[in-house]
Each structure stands twice: as structure tokens, then as C-alpha cells.
Design a protein around this motif. Structure first.
Motif, PDB file in Angstrom:
ATOM      1  N   ASP A  73     -32.373  28.569  40.009  1.00  0.00           N
ATOM      2  CA  ASP A  73     -31.798  29.079  41.298  1.00  0.00           C
ATOM      3  C   ASP A  73     -30.984  30.291  40.834  1.00  0.00           C
ATOM      4  OD1 ASP A  73     -30.832  29.863  43.571  1.00  0.00           O
ATOM      5  OD2 ASP A  73     -30.408  27.852  44.315  1.00  0.00           O
ATOM      6  N   GLU A  74     -31.554  31.663  41.064  1.00  0.00           N
ATOM      7  CA  GLU A  74     -30.973  32.786  40.777  1.00  0.00           C
ATOM      8  C   GLU A  74     -29.986  33.491  41.604  1.00  0.00           C
ATOM      9  OE1 GLU A  74     -31.616  34.222  38.033  1.00  0.00           O
ATOM     10  OE2 GLU A  74     -33.615  33.886  37.331  1.00  0.00           O
ATOM     11  N   ASP A  75     -29.728  32.597  42.825  1.00  0.00           N
ATOM     12  CA  ASP A  75     -28.592  33.115  43.572  1.00  0.00           C
ATOM     13  C   ASP A  75     -27.239  32.167  43.164  1.00  0.00           C
ATOM     14  OD1 ASP A  75     -30.572  34.524  45.347  1.00  0.00           O
ATOM     15  OD2 ASP A  75     -31.165  32.753  46.384  1.00  0.00           O
ATOM     16  N   VAL A  76     -27.388  31.547  42.319  1.00  0.00           N
ATOM     17  CA  VAL A  76     -26.198  30.695  41.836  1.00  0.00           C
ATOM     18  C   VAL A  76     -25.619  31.402  40.609  1.00  0.00           C
ATOM     19  CG1 VAL A  76     -25.058  28.706  41.254  1.00  0.00           C
ATOM     20  CG2 VAL A  76     -26.692  28.769  42.766  1.00  0.00           C
ATOM     21  N   PHE A  77     -24.229  31.870  40.737  1.00  0.00           N
ATOM     22  CA  PHE A  77     -23.544  32.304  39.517  1.00  0.00           C
ATOM     23  C   PHE A  77     -22.867  31.281  38.853  1.00  0.00           C
ATOM     24  CE2 PHE A  77     -24.638  36.246  41.752  1.00  0.00           C
ATOM     25  CZ  PHE A  77     -24.990  36.996  40.694  1.00  0.00           C
ATOM     26  N   ALA A  78     -23.071  31.129  37.703  1.00  0.00           N
ATOM     27  CA  ALA A  78     -22.433  29.616  37.097  1.00  0.00           C
ATOM     28  C   ALA A  78     -21.827  29.927  35.762  1.00  0.00           C
ATOM     29  CB  ALA A  78     -23.215  28.437  37.157  1.00  0.00           C
ATOM     30  N   TYR A  79     -20.619  30.099  35.369  1.00  0.00           N
ATOM     31  CA  TYR A  79     -20.200  30.509  34.058  1.00  0.00           C
ATOM     32  C   TYR A  79     -18.700  29.692  33.712  1.00  0.00           C
ATOM     33  CZ  TYR A  79     -17.890  33.938  36.885  1.00  0.00           C
ATOM     34  OH  TYR A  79     -17.001  34.587  37.958  1.00  0.00           O
ATOM     35  N   SER A  80     -18.495  29.616  32.370  1.00  0.00           N
ATOM     36  CA  SER A  80     -17.201  28.849  32.174  1.00  0.00           C
ATOM     37  C   SER A  80     -16.889  29.870  30.919  1.00  0.00           C
ATOM     38  CB  SER A  80     -17.310  27.516  31.320  1.00  0.00           C
ATOM     39  OG  SER A  80     -18.083  27.603  30.097  1.00  0.00           O
ATOM     40  N   ASN A  81     -15.373  29.818  30.940  1.00  0.00           N
ATOM     41  CA  ASN A  81     -14.529  30.516  29.767  1.00  0.00           C
ATOM     42  C   ASN A  81     -13.318  29.824  29.534  1.00  0.00           C
ATOM     43  OD1 ASN A  81     -13.859  32.854  28.363  1.00  0.00           O
ATOM     44  ND2 ASN A  81     -14.119  34.227  29.898  1.00  0.00           N
ATOM     45  N   GLY A  82     -12.509  30.416  28.766  1.00  0.00           N
ATOM     46  CA  GLY A  82     -11.231  29.806  28.489  1.00  0.00           C
ATOM     47  C   GLY A  82     -10.371  30.643  27.430  1.00  0.00           C
ATOM     48  N   ARG A  83      -9.172  30.065  27.012  1.00  0.00           N
ATOM     49  CA  ARG A  83      -8.433  30.730  25.947  1.00  0.00           C
ATOM     50  C   ARG A  83      -7.587  29.510  25.553  1.00  0.00           C
ATOM     51  NH1 ARG A  83      -3.772  35.323  26.806  1.00  0.00           N
ATOM     52  NH2 ARG A  83      -3.101  35.341  24.353  1.00  0.00           N
ATOM     53  N   GLY A  84      -7.683  29.183  24.262  1.00  0.00           N
ATOM     54  CA  GLY A  84      -6.872  28.106  23.682  1.00  0.00           C
ATOM     55  C   GLY A  84      -7.296  26.948  24.320  1.00  0.00           C
ATOM     56  N   ALA A  85      -6.407  26.035  24.765  1.00  0.00           N
ATOM     57  CA  ALA A  85      -6.896  24.863  25.404  1.00  0.00           C
ATOM     58  C   ALA A  85      -7.311  24.871  26.952  1.00  0.00           C
ATOM     59  CB  ALA A  85      -5.600  23.778  25.366  1.00  0.00           C
ATOM     60  N   GLU A  86      -7.066  26.016  27.506  1.00  0.00           N
ATOM     61  CA  GLU A  86      -7.180  26.181  29.191  1.00  0.00           C
ATOM     62  C   GLU A  86      -8.774  26.560  29.301  1.00  0.00           C
ATOM     63  OE1 GLU A  86      -4.013  28.193  31.608  1.00  0.00           O
ATOM     64  OE2 GLU A  86      -3.729  29.158  29.624  1.00  0.00           O
ATOM     65  N   ARG A  87      -9.283  25.960  30.152  1.00  0.00           N
ATOM     66  CA  ARG A  87     -10.571  26.207  30.438  1.00  0.00           C
ATOM     67  C   ARG A  87     -11.007  26.595  31.859  1.00  0.00           C
ATOM     68  NH1 ARG A  87     -11.046  27.175  26.079  1.00  0.00           N
ATOM     69  NH2 ARG A  87     -12.114  26.383  24.383  1.00  0.00           N
ATOM     70  N   SER A  88     -12.146  27.232  32.192  1.00  0.00           N
ATOM     71  CA  SER A  88     -12.256  27.302  33.533  1.00  0.00           C
ATOM     72  C   SER A  88     -13.885  27.365  34.015  1.00  0.00           C
ATOM     73  CB  SER A  88     -11.899  28.694  33.938  1.00  0.00           C
ATOM     74  OG  SER A  88     -12.754  29.955  33.296  1.00  0.00           O
ATOM     75  N   LEU A  89     -14.222  26.826  34.675  1.00  0.00           N
ATOM     76  CA  LEU A  89     -15.638  26.912  35.375  1.00  0.00           C
ATOM     77  C   LEU A  89     -15.657  27.451  36.588  1.00  0.00           C
ATOM     78  CD1 LEU A  89     -18.705  25.899  34.923  1.00  0.00           C
ATOM     79  CD2 LEU A  89     -17.776  23.848  36.284  1.00  0.00           C
ATOM     80  N   VAL A  90     -16.521  28.170  36.954  1.00  0.00           N
ATOM     81  CA  VAL A  90     -16.632  29.060  38.149  1.00  0.00           C
ATOM     82  C   VAL A  90     -18.223  28.888  38.568  1.00  0.00           C
ATOM     83  CG1 VAL A  90     -16.674  31.264  39.366  1.00  0.00           C
ATOM     84  CG2 VAL A  90     -14.905  30.779  37.615  1.00  0.00           C
ATOM     85  N   VAL A  91     -18.449  28.606  39.815  1.00  0.00           N
ATOM     86  CA  VAL A  91     -19.673  28.419  40.607  1.00  0.00           C
ATOM     87  C   VAL A  91     -19.762  29.003  41.825  1.00  0.00           C
ATOM     88  CG1 VAL A  91     -21.613  26.921  41.160  1.00  0.00           C
ATOM     89  CG2 VAL A  91     -20.164  26.392  39.191  1.00  0.00           C
TER      90      VAL A  91
END
Length: 671
Positions: free
Chosen positions: A626-644
Motif C-alpha cells: 500500500d503505497e499510500d501509507v507512510f510507516a517509519y521508526s526512529n529513535g535516539r538512545g533508549a527512546e523510540r518512535s513509530l509513525v504511521v
């Protein structure tokens, strides 16, 4: 003519016999005259060489018949094995209605015969292409642009030679910058209305406004139009119909803080107050041109591209003198005033010496010239050094510098615009005549100007973030090879607005596969001063906040536009002294920013880098992505993020399996 046709003619008249040289010269003129009249492509110029009077009053027809018979009797000649007459007629027969086609015929078939004339032929092709483009522009209403028509011409100028990896290293604060753009005069006018008091200098900006910016997560304030502007530019814009206009923010008189903004003292106070709130000030630097009446034009005319004569005979300069400086008179071309043309040069007259020169206006080759600007000549080493010294002066005032239209000073584009290779398509009218070979151009400009700028700033003003406004598919080159810290990424705005989601995901994947470090150096925005407002492009609903969330959480530098948070709809021209709409902030929109966006901007530290960034494909049940969905993760140190984020107004279901393949950044963990 009779002396050639009838050798006995001089004896019968008592004249001296014609010399062989004279015979050859007359024969050549006769042949050229006939060829010109027989060529349909040059019919518009026939009055210059019309042979009909000769045909009626002289032996011209008999001579042509005899000459033709003579050459037909000789052995075949040239690459096509014909008579000389047939050879000379071949281009016009092959392309009867196009001079360009005829010259291309000669270039392709006769090159071995041309010798040194080949370069002259290539220049002629450039001039014809230049004229055709100029005609196209004249057929479109002034002041419209021609960017769409010329975009194909830029396709051959992607990148710039060997693209070696030479990133500039960030200082610790640079990845966390969130930039807010403000049109300075308009902002001060809006503040005056809001606070019901006179706020027209930088030192009068209320602390409450700086507090608000800091609370939003803004750490960089780009004040557009701080420098002393051209008085001539203001006069031009007022004479063209806006009685309240100031000069363009990009037509400068000098690099000093504008007098009517309070000058250096007012700027010092604002800088200190902003810094106490963690906000660095940013400024434009306009490297490729100055105002037409700038101090440099008056004192250093040799720094600019100029001619001792007008490039076109139809140009005239009888309009008002736009200079307030008694040392030089400045006039733009007359046809600008009635909107019938936009000349490529203006006239500068030195009042002391009488020297007259015609200086080129700034121009990026995609539309009309910027008629309130004067183009610097970057083939002169002293010009490059003077500009670098100016950049260093700006860097000692502003820790963030935005370089306007930076791509026009890449070597390829200096060459394309001002010193084209013989035979290439001319981008700016009259410059094809000044074509240079690649060897000569490289000798005059041996290294990229921007690489020299980056290295000098790193040595002499190292705590400066350099941000390039660069398009034309040169974004990666500007950060990876030329060493700019950040570069405009207009693809983000255009593709997400248009929901070209597959296209932008492809941009991200290709960037990650080629070099992930480029991704963290993009400036992502939803509008900029040259574009429509964010409200007009994205609305005020979920679409806006979805794209804004992506902007706030991707690696790179997020940039907010003037009035974006407040929901303002007016696009502010670079010559605006005030806002023409009496708009009030949309309270609901501001409040939603406070809930959804500002907390993310305050946490830029976990989104800004690429070492831990992963981009995911979302698979439907049938196995398609599904090319319409942007899903990615990132972080720094122990912190993490997930964006969808789903950038399409519909429902979808899917799952992620693994990240997209990409090159592991230096120092990153395994993938």
C-alpha cells in the motif's frame, strides 16, 4: 560581373582586366546572392539581398546559367558527390523552412569541410535557439513565467560531474533546528495591529511573540527582508501599480540591517532576546545578484556582467533615472514600462567619465529577467572573493544563512545561463554570442564556488548552518558533494499535497539506498514564500495535520511558513510592506497545533538523525504494497518512535514485515 562572364568585355571598353582575386570575390557574391534568394527560410530578410533588380537590369541571369553549367561539368565535389551548386543548395532543399534545420544539416554532413568554422556554426545554432525561446516568451502575457516550457532544457544539468561524498559535519544544535519563516515588514505590521501600537522596528517586537515561538518548539527565526533594499526597486514597483510597495527583499542596496527596521542596534537587541529563549536568527544571502542601484553597481560596475552596447538594436533607455546616487545614472529598458518586453540589460552611465555600459539583470533562465537586479560575473576571481567576504560578514551576524536560488551558481548553471558551450541551447537571450569552450570555462572557474564557500565558512565562521535553496534535481549534490548543511526539499510539499505517495516513498527509498545522510539534510515544508499558503494547499483538517506530523517527525529540518500556524490565507509578496487581508488567528487551528504538532517539534532530537531510521512497506492481504501509507521508526538512545500515516481519504488494512533496504550510515548499528 560582365568581366567574369565575358573576358573580352574589358578589352572592348578599354578597362584594365579584372584580377583573379576580384573575379573570385564577385563570383562568390553572385553565388551567395542567388542562394539566399532561393532559400525560403530567409525570405523574411529578402529585402537585404533581393536579386530581382539584378535580374531585370544586368547579365545576372546569364552569369548564373553559365556558372551553373561550368560547375556541372566538373568532377563530383564534397561529401555528397555532387556539383558545388547542388552541394550548396542541399541544406535548403532538405529543410526549406528552417534555418536551424539547415545548419544542423551542415553540421551533421559537412563537419570535415568546416575546420574552424564549425565553432561559428555551433554558436549560430545557439543564437537561433535563443531567438526561438525569446519569441515563445513574447507570445505569452507579461509577467507570466516560462518555467514549464523550459523544464526539459534543465534535464541535462542534473548533478555536476563527479559527485564525491564530502558532507559538512553538523554542530550539536543543527539537527534540532525548527525554522519559522517571517516576512519582516508584514509581520511588524501585523504585530502593530494586534498590539494596537507602533511596531515597525526589530527592537519593538514584543517578548510575548518570542515566548510564543519558543513554546511552539521553534529554534530558528528566518526574518525575510532584513537588509537595506534597493531604492530603485521600490520606485519600479510603485510605478508599476503598487503605491505602498517596498523594494523586493532580493533586490539589495547593501548588506546592512535596513535603516527603517532600526539598523544594527535594533537587530542586536532582537538577537539577544531571541537567544535567551533558545532561538537563533536566520537571514537570507542573495549571492547571484544585487539591486540595479546597489553600492556595488555604483562603485564596482566591473563586478557585473555587462556589454558596451545594447544586445539588441531595438532597446532604448529614455525612461526615468532610477539612481539617487550622483555618481551614476540607472535606466531600465523602455519597453518594460508598458509591459511589452522585459529587457535582459539595463543602462548604467558614469556621470564623471561618461562611460556607458549595459548590465545584465539577474535571471535563472526559466522566466523573465528580474528587472530590479544586476547579475554578478562569477568568472572573475575578484567577484567570487568579494561575495565570499560578504558571506563571512553575514555569518558573523547570523548562525543560519539561507542562500537564495543557490543552484544558479553551480558551475553547470553558470555555464548554461551565461557562457553556454557552442551549439548548446541558449537559456538567456543574447548570451549564445558569448559561448565558451568547456576548456576555457573550466580554466576561468576551476572549482565549484559553493565548495569554496563551505570550506571558507567552516574555517572562519564554523558555528554557521548553511541552507541552500536549490532545485533542478541538484538537492543531493548540494549537501553530499558541495557540503551545504541543509537543502530545500520541495518534493515533500508537492508530492504529499498531490498524494503522489508512491512517488515520494520512492524518493525516500532511493535516497536511503544511495546515501541516508542526505535524508537528514532535507528542509521539509508545506509552503514557502514563493508558494501558495499551507491552508490553500492542505486545508485545515486531518490532511493538513497528517502531513505536518510527517514533516515534524522525518529526519531533516522542518520549516513553518509565515501565518501557517494561525491559518492565514494571504500569500505575501516580497515587496509587501503590510498584509492586505485583516486576518485573525484561527483559534481552533492554533489549539490543535498545540495538542498535536508542537509536542513533536519539542522532541526533534529523536526524529532528526538517520542512524536509527527505518522505513517500512505496508502489505495488504493480497501481498501488494500500500503505497499510500507512510510507516517509519526512529529513535535516539533508549527512546523510540513509530509513525504511521495514511495520505489518502479512504480505509486500508495491512501489516509491516521488514524495513526497506538501504545503505547503513557510518557508525550505525546492524540492520
Amino acid at each position: 560581373t560582365l568581366a567574369i562572364y565575358d573576358p573580352s568585355f574589358p578589352a572592348r571598353t578599354g578597362l584594365e582586366p579584372a584580377t583573379e582575386a576580384r573575379r573570385a570575390a564577385v563570383l562568390e557574391e553572385v553565388l551567395l546572392t542567388w542562394l539566399g534568394n532561393a532559400n525560403p527560410a530567409v525570405a523574411p530578410f529578402r529585402e537585404l539581398f533581393d536579386d530581382r533588380p539584378l535580374a531585370d537590369t544586368s547579365a545576372y541571369p546569364d552569369l548564373l546559367q553559365a556558372v551553373s553549367a561550368h560547375f556541372e561539368s566538373l568532377p563530383p565535389f564534397g561529401p555528397e558527390g555532387t556539383s558545388l551548386i547542388a552541394l550548396l543548395r542541399a541544406p535548403a532543399l532538405a529543410s526549406p523552412d528552417s534555418l536551424t534545420g539547415q545548419l544542423e544539416y551542415i553540421r551533421d554532413r559537412w563537419a570535415p569541410l568546416l575546420g574552424d568554422f564549425l565553432e561559428r556554426l555551433l554558436v549560430a545554432l545557439s543564437v537561433l535557439a535563443e531567438e526561438e525561446r525569446a519569441l515563445w516568451m513574447r507570445l505569452h502575457p507579461w509577467p507570466g513565467g516560462a518555467g514549464e516550457a523550459t523544464s526539459a532544457a534543465l534535464a541535462g544539468f542534473v548533478g555536476a560531474g563527479a559527485e564525491v561524498e564530502a558532507f559538512s559535519m553538523d554542530k550539536d544544535w543543527m539537527p534540532k533546528v525548527v525554522l519559522m519563516a517571517k516576512s519582516t515588514y508584514v509581520w511588524l505590521d501585523q504585530l502593530s495591529r494586534r498590539y494596537a501600537r507602533d511596531i515597525h522596528t526589530l527592537d519593538a517586537i514584543p517578548d510575548e511573540e518570542l515566548d510564543a515561538l519558543a513554546s511552539w518548539g521553534v529554534t530558528g527565526l528566518w526574518l525575510i527582508g532584513l537588509w537595506q533594499r534597493s531604492r530603485a526597486s521600490e520606485r519600479i514597483k510603485r510605478m508599476r501599480g503598487n503605491p505602498e510597495a517596498v523594494a523586493s527583499a532580493y533586490s539589495l542596496e547593501d548588506y546592512r540591517i535596513a535603516d527603517d527596521l532600526g539598523g544594527e542596534a535594533a537587530w542586536n537587541g532582537l538577537r539577544d532576546r531571541a537567544w535567551r529563549r533558545g532561538i537563533r536568527l536566520a537571514s537570507d544571502m542573495v549571492p547571484n545578484h544585487m539591486g540595479i542601484d546597489s553600492r556595488w553597481v555604483v562603485e564596482h560596475p566591473e563586478r557585473f556582467l555587462s556589454l558596451p552596447y545594447p544586445p539588441y538594436p531595438g532597446y532604448s533607455f529614455g525612461g526615468p533615472d532610477l539612481s539617487d546616487d550622483g555618481r551614476a545614472a540607472i535606466r531600465i529598458e523602455d519597453h518594460y514600462w508598458d509591459g511589452t518586453d522585459a529587457a535582459v540589460v539595463f543602462q548604467r552611465v558614469d556621470r564623471a567619465t561618461g562611460d556607458v555600459r549595459y548590465i545584465y539583470h539577474g535571471n535563472d533562465g526559466t522566466s523573465f529577467p528580474w528587472n530590479d537586479t544586476a547579475q554578478l560575473n562569477y568568472l572573475r576571481p575578484e567577484v567570487r572573493e568579494a561575495v565570499i567576504q560578504t558571506i563571512l560578514q553575514v555569518a558573523h551576524k547570523f548562525p543560519i544563512i539561507r542562500f537564495d536560488a543557490a543552484m544558479t551558481l553551480a558551475k553547470k548553471h553558470i555555464q548554461r545561463l551565461w557562457y553556454p558551450v557552442p551549439g548548446s541551447t541558449g537559456s538567456i537571450p543574447s548570451r549564445a554570442e558569448h559561448a565558451m569552450s568547456q576548456e576555457a570555462f573550466d580554466a576561468a572557474l576551476p572549482i565549484e564556488f559553493w565548495r569554496e564557500v563551505v570550506d571558507r565558512v567552516a574555517a572562519e565562521a564554523p558555528d554557521t548552518l548553511l541552507l541552500a535553496e536549490a532545485f533542478w534535481l541538484m538537492e543531493g549534490y548540494f549537501v553530499r558533494t558541495l557540503g551545504m548543511h541543509r537543502v530545500y526539499n520541495s518534493a515533500f510539499m508537492h508530492m504529499l499535497r498531490d498524494e503522489d505517495n508512491a512517488g515520494y516513498r520512492s524518493v525516500m527509498k532511493n535516497t536511503l539506498e544511495f546515501d541516508p545522510e542526505i535524508l537528514k539534510r532535507f528542509v521539509n515544508f508545506m509552503n514557502n514564500p514563493d508558494e501558495k499558503t499551507a491552508v490553500e494547499q492542505f486545508g485545515k483538517g486531518d490532511k493538513y495535520f497528517g502531513v505536518a506530523t510527517v514533516m515534524a517527525t522525518l529526519p531533516g529540518l522542518p520549516m513553518l511558513g509565515h501565518g501557517q500556524v494561525e491559518g492565514f490565507t494571504e500569500k505575501y509578496g516580497m515587496e509587501y510592506r503590510r498584509a492586505y487581508y485583516d486576518e485573525q488567528p484561527d483559534g481552533f487551528l492554533v489549539e490543535r497545533h498545540g495538542r498535536e504538532l508542537f509536542p513533536l517539534l519539542h522532541r526533534r532530537r529523536i526524529f532528526a538523525e538517520v542512524a536509527d531510521f527505518l522505513l517500512y512497506d505496508v502489505y495488504r492481504d493480497d501481498g501488494s504494497v500500500d503505497e499510500d501509507v507512510f510507516a517509519y521508526s526512529n529513535g535516539r538512545g533508549a527512546e523510540r518512535s513509530l509513525v504511521v500515516y495514511h495520505n489518502r481519504f479512504k480505509s486500508t488494512v495491512g501489516c509491516t514485515r521488514e524495513s526497506a533496504a538501504y545503505r547503513v550510515p557510518a557508525g550505525a548499528g546492524g540492520r
